[in-house]
Design a protein around this motif. Sequence first.
Motif, PDB file in Angstrom:
ATOM      1  N   VAL A  16     -21.556-108.699  18.503  1.00  0.00           N
ATOM      2  CA  VAL A  16     -22.431-107.668  17.982  1.00  0.00           C
ATOM      3  C   VAL A  16     -22.555-107.723  16.476  1.00  0.00           C
ATOM      4  O   VAL A  16     -23.607-107.513  15.901  1.00  0.00           O
ATOM      5  N   VAL A  17     -21.430-108.012  15.813  1.00  0.00           N
ATOM      6  CA  VAL A  17     -21.393-108.015  14.354  1.00  0.00           C
ATOM      7  C   VAL A  17     -22.436-108.914  13.747  1.00  0.00           C
ATOM      8  O   VAL A  17     -22.920-108.694  12.655  1.00  0.00           O
ATOM      9  N   ALA A  18     -22.768-109.969  14.465  1.00  0.00           N
ATOM     10  CA  ALA A  18     -23.605-111.007  13.891  1.00  0.00           C
ATOM     11  C   ALA A  18     -24.902-110.477  13.323  1.00  0.00           C
ATOM     12  O   ALA A  18     -25.417-111.017  12.350  1.00  0.00           O
ATOM     13  N   GLY A  19     -25.449-109.424  13.899  1.00  0.00           N
ATOM     14  CA  GLY A  19     -26.713-108.936  13.402  1.00  0.00           C
ATOM     15  C   GLY A  19     -26.581-107.945  12.276  1.00  0.00           C
ATOM     16  O   GLY A  19     -27.563-107.345  11.862  1.00  0.00           O
ATOM     17  N   SER A 227     -20.108-128.468  11.309  1.00  0.00           N
ATOM     18  CA  SER A 227     -19.547-128.142  12.619  1.00  0.00           C
ATOM     19  C   SER A 227     -18.558-129.206  13.070  1.00  0.00           C
ATOM     20  O   SER A 227     -18.754-130.400  12.862  1.00  0.00           O
ATOM     21  N   GLY A 228     -17.477-128.728  13.725  1.00  0.00           N
ATOM     22  CA  GLY A 228     -16.497-129.645  14.294  1.00  0.00           C
ATOM     23  C   GLY A 228     -16.388-129.472  15.800  1.00  0.00           C
ATOM     24  O   GLY A 228     -15.503-130.036  16.430  1.00  0.00           O
ATOM     25  N   ILE A 229     -17.317-128.684  16.371  1.00  0.00           N
ATOM     26  CA  ILE A 229     -17.212-128.332  17.784  1.00  0.00           C
ATOM     27  C   ILE A 229     -17.459-129.521  18.702  1.00  0.00           C
ATOM     28  O   ILE A 229     -17.125-129.483  19.897  1.00  0.00           O
ATOM     29  N   ASP A 230     -18.060-130.600  18.157  1.00  0.00           N
ATOM     30  CA  ASP A 230     -18.315-131.785  18.990  1.00  0.00           C
ATOM     31  C   ASP A 230     -17.311-132.908  18.745  1.00  0.00           C
ATOM     32  O   ASP A 230     -17.492-134.023  19.238  1.00  0.00           O
ATOM     33  N   SER A 390     -23.267-115.626  11.068  1.00  0.00           N
ATOM     34  CA  SER A 390     -23.993-114.534  11.713  1.00  0.00           C
ATOM     35  C   SER A 390     -25.089-115.065  12.623  1.00  0.00           C
ATOM     36  O   SER A 390     -25.283-114.581  13.740  1.00  0.00           O
ATOM     37  N   GLU A 391     -25.816-116.072  12.157  1.00  0.00           N
ATOM     38  CA  GLU A 391     -26.871-116.660  12.981  1.00  0.00           C
ATOM     39  C   GLU A 391     -26.279-117.379  14.193  1.00  0.00           C
ATOM     40  O   GLU A 391     -26.791-117.263  15.309  1.00  0.00           O
ATOM     41  N   ILE A 392     -25.201-118.093  13.978  1.00  0.00           N
ATOM     42  CA  ILE A 392     -24.536-118.811  15.076  1.00  0.00           C
ATOM     43  C   ILE A 392     -24.073-117.825  16.141  1.00  0.00           C
ATOM     44  O   ILE A 392     -24.258-118.041  17.341  1.00  0.00           O
ATOM     45  N   ASP A 393     -23.496-116.740  15.678  1.00  0.00           N
ATOM     46  CA  ASP A 393     -22.954-115.726  16.575  1.00  0.00           C
ATOM     47  C   ASP A 393     -24.059-115.015  17.344  1.00  0.00           C
ATOM     48  O   ASP A 393     -24.013-114.897  18.569  1.00  0.00           O
ATOM     49  N   SER A 394     -25.073-114.536  16.615  1.00  0.00           N
ATOM     50  CA  SER A 394     -26.141-113.770  17.252  1.00  0.00           C
ATOM     51  C   SER A 394     -26.999-114.637  18.166  1.00  0.00           C
ATOM     52  O   SER A 394     -27.595-114.141  19.115  1.00  0.00           O
ATOM     53  N   ALA A 419     -24.683-127.951  20.368  1.00  0.00           N
ATOM     54  CA  ALA A 419     -24.153-126.783  19.672  1.00  0.00           C
ATOM     55  C   ALA A 419     -23.868-127.118  18.211  1.00  0.00           C
ATOM     56  O   ALA A 419     -24.145-126.317  17.310  1.00  0.00           O
ATOM     57  N   ALA A 420     -23.330-128.304  17.973  1.00  0.00           N
ATOM     58  CA  ALA A 420     -23.028-128.725  16.605  1.00  0.00           C
ATOM     59  C   ALA A 420     -24.297-128.798  15.763  1.00  0.00           C
ATOM     60  O   ALA A 420     -24.304-128.400  14.586  1.00  0.00           O
ATOM     61  N   LYS A 421     -25.382-129.296  16.341  1.00  0.00           N
ATOM     62  CA  LYS A 421     -26.651-129.372  15.616  1.00  0.00           C
ATOM     63  C   LYS A 421     -27.150-127.979  15.234  1.00  0.00           C
ATOM     64  O   LYS A 421     -27.629-127.754  14.113  1.00  0.00           O
ATOM     65  N   LYS A 422     -27.040-127.041  16.165  1.00  0.00           N
ATOM     66  CA  LYS A 422     -27.466-125.665  15.882  1.00  0.00           C
ATOM     67  C   LYS A 422     -26.592-125.038  14.803  1.00  0.00           C
ATOM     68  O   LYS A 422     -27.091-124.326  13.919  1.00  0.00           O
ATOM     69  N   MET A 423     -25.305-125.292  14.869  1.00  0.00           N
ATOM     70  CA  MET A 423     -24.381-124.742  13.869  1.00  0.00           C
ATOM     71  C   MET A 423     -24.681-125.325  12.488  1.00  0.00           C
ATOM     72  O   MET A 423     -24.749-124.583  11.500  1.00  0.00           O
ATOM     73  N   ASN A 424     -24.895-126.621  12.419  1.00  0.00           N
ATOM     74  CA  ASN A 424     -25.163-127.258  11.137  1.00  0.00           C
ATOM     75  C   ASN A 424     -26.475-126.766  10.538  1.00  0.00           C
ATOM     76  O   ASN A 424     -26.614-126.627   9.318  1.00  0.00           O
ATOM     77  N   SER A 425     -27.456-126.500  11.387  1.00  0.00           N
ATOM     78  CA  SER A 425     -28.722-125.963  10.908  1.00  0.00           C
ATOM     79  C   SER A 425     -28.519-124.574  10.300  1.00  0.00           C
ATOM     80  O   SER A 425     -29.074-124.246   9.241  1.00  0.00           O
ATOM     81  N   ALA A 426     -27.698-123.756  10.963  1.00  0.00           N
ATOM     82  CA  ALA A 426     -27.408-122.417  10.444  1.00  0.00           C
ATOM     83  C   ALA A 426     -26.633-122.472   9.137  1.00  0.00           C
ATOM     84  O   ALA A 426     -26.925-121.751   8.191  1.00  0.00           O
TER      85      ALA A 426
END
Length: 431
Positions: A16-19, A227-230, A390-394, A419-426
């Motif tokens: 919820v916090v993300a927004g 991102s290190g998720i991948d 915040s963007e990653i979370d929301s 997911a890593a691509k989305k995180m890096n974009s954010a």
Amino acid sequence: MKLAPRFALLLATAAVVAGCAPQTSDNSSSDKDDQSGTLRVWLFQEVGNDPKAKVVDSVVTAFEKAHKGTKVDVEYIPIDTRAQRVKAAFNDPKSAPDVMEYGNTDTAGYVKDGGLLDVTKEFGAWSEAKDTDPTAKKSVTVDGKQYGSPFYVGVRALYYRTDVFKDLGLQPPKTMAELASTARKIHKAKSDLYGLVVGGAYTYGAMPFVWANGGELATAQGGSYTSGIDSAAAQKGIKAYTSLFTSDNCPAAKCAVMGGNDTITAFAAGKAGMAIGGDFSHSAVEAGKVKGKYAVVPLPGVASGSVAPAFAGGNNIGVLKSTSHRTLAVDLMEQLTSKATQASMFDAMGFLPTFTDVRDAAAAKVPFEKPFVETLTAGTKFVPASPGWSEIDSSLVLPTMLQEVISGKKSVAAASGDAAKKMNSAFSSAG
């Protein structure tokens, strides 16, 4: 920010916090430092807020007595509408409080938007600050500077059914491999129970598996994050967690959509042998069918006897950049987050202190807290200190990744790569 009655924000920390963080602000530092007048304070309204208010009232009374000509006006704001209130405060200093409670994952976003005051000098000079838990201090730190003081912290550990374990001759698992095998033994013997109830939307239930296997959410590089998720280690942890969504433990059809509250609800209702829950989940479990039939141990890591790193959620208290009472506001921030206040808040609300010595004393007084303190002592993790979080979370980047793997739609490598691509974009957009 808390979860359940007293920590309704700790999962909000995950979703919820993300927004909350406002995207634009014309807020600027005030050139005033009035030594009297009215200080406005915003704190979060808890479910069952009276005990919290009583502790705060005692702090305010002492503060006003020590600062003649000063009045403190405390307002408890609803958690679910805080985003609008904070955004308005950042954009209109005249409507802003001097001191504010906020979720610890909001720090970077609020700093980027110019809302929080840099209190590095004061925090460093405060004698009590030296005993602050390192992860809690990290939650108020952006680019090496402090923007508030930690108020409380919360972590998750492993709840298990003592009656079920006794009936089946089981012992609490000491490794993640034992955790999985124990879960399957429970479900095999008692098909009406999930062995270990898990959730595909439970980000902070999944992350200990990633961290225990050596993975990271992201790494800091040159003032930004990657991102290190991948990574291979992170993928190993993702695989370990998602492998639990099977018919012999927690069927994907039911468990893939579950969040953290859902897993605790299932455990409290007597539908699971084990669950990953926080110290803040205690009241919900106590109110359920398993009251008197459960215990808690730290979530085991990969190696026998190790503890899986947990996410350190919680709240902070900071001073707004627009305050015209800088000295008084910083002093009040310190009083609201002092050792004495945190000890009182633990007694009143169960909030785990962020000072290591105060927390140890609390654990000695309330045995239930011991496994959570052990988890904190073993080492915890925090989200990347980037407004991009915040963007990653929301955007539910991590739950989407987990659910893609659980459903079989994507492999671990493909889902984590996306997911890593989305995180890096954010991270890139956040700067």
